[in-house]
Design a protein around this motif. Structure first.
Motif, PDB file in Angstrom:
ATOM      1  N   VAL A 284      -2.717  -4.772  -3.273  1.00 40.90           N
ATOM      2  CA  VAL A 284      -1.595  -4.309  -2.726  1.00 40.90           C
ATOM      3  C   VAL A 284      -1.413  -4.975  -1.122  1.00 40.90           C
ATOM      4  N   VAL A 285      -0.421  -5.602  -0.683  1.00 41.88           N
ATOM      5  CA  VAL A 285      -0.576  -6.246   0.697  1.00 41.88           C
ATOM      6  C   VAL A 285       0.594  -5.501   1.579  1.00 41.88           C
ATOM      7  N   ALA A 286       0.093  -4.992   2.566  1.00 41.26           N
ATOM      8  CA  ALA A 286       1.150  -4.154   3.469  1.00 41.26           C
ATOM      9  C   ALA A 286       2.267  -5.221   4.128  1.00 41.26           C
ATOM     10  N   PRO A 287       3.101  -4.807   4.517  1.00 40.51           N
ATOM     11  CA  PRO A 287       4.171  -5.497   5.283  1.00 40.51           C
ATOM     12  C   PRO A 287       3.424  -6.290   6.663  1.00 40.51           C
ATOM     13  N   ASP A 288       4.022  -7.179   6.938  1.00 41.62           N
ATOM     14  CA  ASP A 288       3.757  -7.931   8.406  1.00 41.62           C
ATOM     15  C   ASP A 288       3.868  -6.824   9.323  1.00 41.62           C
ATOM     16  N   GLY A 289       2.741  -6.691  10.175  1.00 41.00           N
ATOM     17  CA  GLY A 289       2.818  -5.640  11.306  1.00 41.00           C
ATOM     18  C   GLY A 289       2.454  -4.127  10.950  1.00 41.00           C
ATOM     19  N   MET A 290       1.951  -4.077   9.680  1.00 39.43           N
ATOM     20  CA  MET A 290       1.600  -2.519   9.171  1.00 39.43           C
ATOM     21  C   MET A 290       0.388  -2.853   8.433  1.00 39.43           C
ATOM     22  N   ARG A 291      -0.079  -1.418   8.339  1.00 37.81           N
ATOM     23  CA  ARG A 291      -1.342  -1.442   7.343  1.00 37.81           C
ATOM     24  C   ARG A 291      -1.347  -0.251   6.535  1.00 37.81           C
ATOM     25  N   VAL A 292      -2.406  -0.088   5.682  1.00 37.31           N
ATOM     26  CA  VAL A 292      -2.453   0.898   4.619  1.00 37.31           C
ATOM     27  C   VAL A 292      -2.675   2.281   5.395  1.00 37.31           C
ATOM     28  N   GLY A 293      -1.929   3.281   5.238  1.00 38.34           N
ATOM     29  CA  GLY A 293      -1.948   4.694   5.745  1.00 38.34           C
ATOM     30  C   GLY A 293      -2.876   5.640   4.687  1.00 38.34           C
ATOM     31  N   TRP A 294      -2.135   5.894   3.715  1.00 41.75           N
ATOM     32  CA  TRP A 294      -2.883   6.400   2.534  1.00 41.75           C
ATOM     33  C   TRP A 294      -2.974   5.687   1.434  1.00 41.75           C
ATOM     34  N   SER A 295      -4.237   5.644   0.916  1.00 44.51           N
ATOM     35  CA  SER A 295      -4.305   4.532  -0.438  1.00 44.51           C
ATOM     36  C   SER A 295      -4.580   5.699  -1.547  1.00 44.51           C
ATOM     37  N   THR A 296      -4.369   5.065  -2.721  1.00 46.95           N
ATOM     38  CA  THR A 296      -4.694   5.972  -3.810  1.00 46.95           C
ATOM     39  C   THR A 296      -5.895   6.161  -4.145  1.00 46.95           C
ATOM     40  N   PRO A 297      -6.654   7.222  -4.678  1.00 48.81           N
ATOM     41  CA  PRO A 297      -7.959   7.455  -4.885  1.00 48.81           C
ATOM     42  C   PRO A 297      -8.621   6.299  -5.660  1.00 48.81           C
ATOM     43  N   GLY A 298      -9.737   5.959  -5.274  1.00 49.11           N
ATOM     44  CA  GLY A 298     -10.685   4.974  -5.994  1.00 49.11           C
ATOM     45  C   GLY A 298     -10.181   3.552  -5.595  1.00 49.11           C
TER      46      GLY A 298
ATOM     47  N   PHE B  94       2.441   3.177   4.284  1.00 51.80           N
ATOM     48  CA  PHE B  94       2.029   1.938   5.233  1.00 51.80           C
ATOM     49  C   PHE B  94       2.730   2.468   6.786  1.00 51.80           C
ATOM     50  N   VAL B  95       1.869   2.323   7.587  1.00 53.96           N
ATOM     51  CA  VAL B  95       2.190   2.542   8.847  1.00 53.96           C
ATOM     52  C   VAL B  95       2.171   1.527   9.827  1.00 53.96           C
ATOM     53  N   PRO B  96       2.741   1.634  11.092  1.00 51.85           N
ATOM     54  CA  PRO B  96       2.714   0.548  12.006  1.00 51.85           C
ATOM     55  C   PRO B  96       1.308   0.261  12.359  1.00 51.85           C
ATOM     56  N   GLU B  97       1.096  -1.210  12.340  1.00 55.97           N
ATOM     57  CA  GLU B  97      -0.152  -1.583  12.779  1.00 55.97           C
ATOM     58  C   GLU B  97      -0.747  -0.978  14.202  1.00 55.97           C
ATOM     59  N   ASP B  98       0.267  -1.063  15.242  1.00 57.18           N
ATOM     60  CA  ASP B  98      -0.226  -0.776  16.675  1.00 57.18           C
ATOM     61  C   ASP B  98       0.222   0.717  16.909  1.00 57.18           C
ATOM     62  N   GLY B  99       0.786   1.603  15.912  1.00 56.45           N
ATOM     63  CA  GLY B  99       1.094   2.717  16.224  1.00 56.45           C
ATOM     64  C   GLY B  99       0.374   3.739  17.044  1.00 56.45           C
ATOM     65  N   ALA B 100       0.650   4.512  17.700  1.00 56.92           N
ATOM     66  CA  ALA B 100      -0.296   5.388  18.478  1.00 56.92           C
ATOM     67  C   ALA B 100      -0.466   6.873  17.705  1.00 56.92           C
TER      68      ALA B 100
END
Length: 458
Positions: free
Chosen positions: A159-173, A199-205
């Motif tokens: 699973v690839v996060a949208p541009d400018g975002m990253r994985v926040g919570w992932s599924t176990p395993g 998926f949360v903003p990549e540069d979010g505080a």
């Protein structure tokens, strides 16, 4: 004397079965998370008259900021006549690919020279927008995704996060890349299911706080509704039943004085009931044993017998206070739980199981009626102890965070049956508790209130 209770239990079982049957029939057939991958793809092809075997299958799910997703599914097929047919017949290939992947829109498909069938799909609602620009996906849960997941389907799913975002919570395993952009799964079992992916903003505080907030936004209203339906309604019903019993006990105290007979024979009566309950698994015909209740019933019997033996002593009854009765009920509950676990080795073929341990809290409300009865005997009609003792195990058993509208009637019915059983079986303990209050000391008793039989129990 035994026939009416068993007949009632049989009727209840038939009613529950009749309600559960259509619910089970309505459950969709099991399918993997990627149903266009691996064996699922091969089965769909076989349904179109194409016999093939998949060597390896991978899927890449690229998420977009609007919550949609693009699936790229690659199935490496063993070279055969089937591969040539798929390569040369685009209509057949697209028909198989479209049917294999449910709830998506097929965009394109092709077969490479080395036998890799590649299909691209678009899924409009893979994720939904939430607080702070977060994306939240329930695709990896049965409650908020597909209702009957059965494995991953692919050998590897990314699973690839949208541009400018990253994985926040992932599924176990799952394995998350160092930059947080990719989440990789190689298996999907019951141990991995059940968690939202965010998926949360990549540069979010406040990236660390956004995932729980996004999930709480989804689950909060559903949890509140489920608590009201699955816990609130049965608990109110139980409080009404026990309040009625308490009213009868209170009325009896004004007509019959100090419960001399109940107080004098309380110990013997509870011992007799406890012995019968503990011996229940030894009966030639057992109705309760059908559902694996032998060990808990044995434990309750041991607890009741222990309370009865203790109350057989006149000095104990005369020195009874609210605190000592409450402590005695707590000790009897612990003894009942321990006896149930020990009895599992005698009556349960599977020993101490998760099902047995999860059933132990349901013995608490019965023994909680002993101190509640003491409070009634002191003129205090507030039955909060028994009501709370009933609500907590029901809450532990209820699906608080899952949208289970189809199961609501069945679950509420089961909780209602449990409320009736506890109210009826616990009525003697309520009466015994009230008799102890009539002859015990005042020390430690809850504040007395003037008796007012017209006041409803809360």
């Amino acid at each position: 004397m035994n026939r009416p209770p068993r007949f009632a239990l049989l009727c209840t079982a038939l009613l529950v079965a009749s309600l559960a049957a259509p619910l089970a029939a309505a459950r969709p057939p099991p399918r993997p998370l990627c149903d266009g991958c691996g064996d699922s793809f091969a089965e769909t092809a076989a349904g179109h008259g194409v016999d093939l075997s998949v060597e390896r299958s991978t899927a890449t799910v690229r998420i977009h900021r609007n919550g949609s997703a693009t699936w790229v599914v690659r199935n490496r097929v063993v070279e055969s006549e089937a591969t040539a047919r798929l390569r040369g017949n685009a209509t057949l290939r697209e028909s198989i690919a479209d049917r294999a992947m449910w709830d998506t829109e097929l965009r394109s498909s092709n077969v490479s020279e080395v036998g890799v069938v590649t299909a691209r799909y678009r899924e409009a609602g893979f994720a939904e927008r939430s607080v702070g620009g977060t994306l939240r996906s329930g695709a990896f849960t049965e409650g908020y995704g597909y209702r009957n997941l059965a494995g991953l389907g692919a050998d590897e799913l990314t699973v690839v996060a949208p541009d400018g975002m990253r994985v926040g919570w992932s599924t176990p395993g799952a394995t998350v890349s160092n930059d947080g952009r990719r989440m990789r799964l190689t298996e999907f079992t019951d141990a991995h299911e059940g968690r939202f992916v965010t998926f949360v903003p990549e540069d979010g505080a406040f990236g660390a706080a956004l995932s729980p907030l996004a999930v709480a936004e989804k689950l909060g209203p559903i949890t509140a509704l489920n608590v009201g339906v699955f816990v609130g309604l049965p608990t109110a019903f139980f409080a009404t039943l026990v309040g009625g019993v308490a009213g009868a006990v209170s009325w009896l105290s004004t007509r019959k004085g100090r419960f001399e007979r109940v107080e004098n024979y309380a110990g013997v009566g509870l011992v007799a009931v406890g012995v019968l309950a503990a011996a229940h698994p030894l009966f030639p015909v057992t109705v309760l044993g059908i559902g694996g209740f032998d060990a808990p019933v044995f434990g309750i019997g041991v607890g009741l017998a222990a309370v009865g033996v203790t109350l057989s002593t006149t000095a104990v009854r005369e020195r009874a206070t609210f605190r000592t009765v409450l402590a005695g009920a707590a000790l009897a509950t612990c003894l009942a739980a321990a006896a149930a676990i020990g009895g599992a080795a005698l009556f349960g073929a599977h020993g101490v199981t998760t099902a047995l341990l999860s059933s132990l809290p349901f013995v608490v409300p019965a023994f909680a009626l002993l101190p509640a009865g003491y409070a009634v005997g002191r003129g205090n009609r507030r039955l909060g102890i028994a009501t709370l003792a009933f609500a907590l195990p029901v809450m532990s058993w209820s699906p608080l965070t899952a949208p289970v509208a189809g199961m609501a009637l069945l679950l509420v019915l089961l909780a209602g049956v449990y409320a009736v059983a506890i109210a009826l079986l616990g009525a003697p303990l309520l009466l015994v508790g009230a008799s102890l209050a009539s002859g015990g000391r005042d020390g430690g008793a809850p504040p007395s209130e003037p008796r007012d039989d017209s006041t409803a129990a809360s």
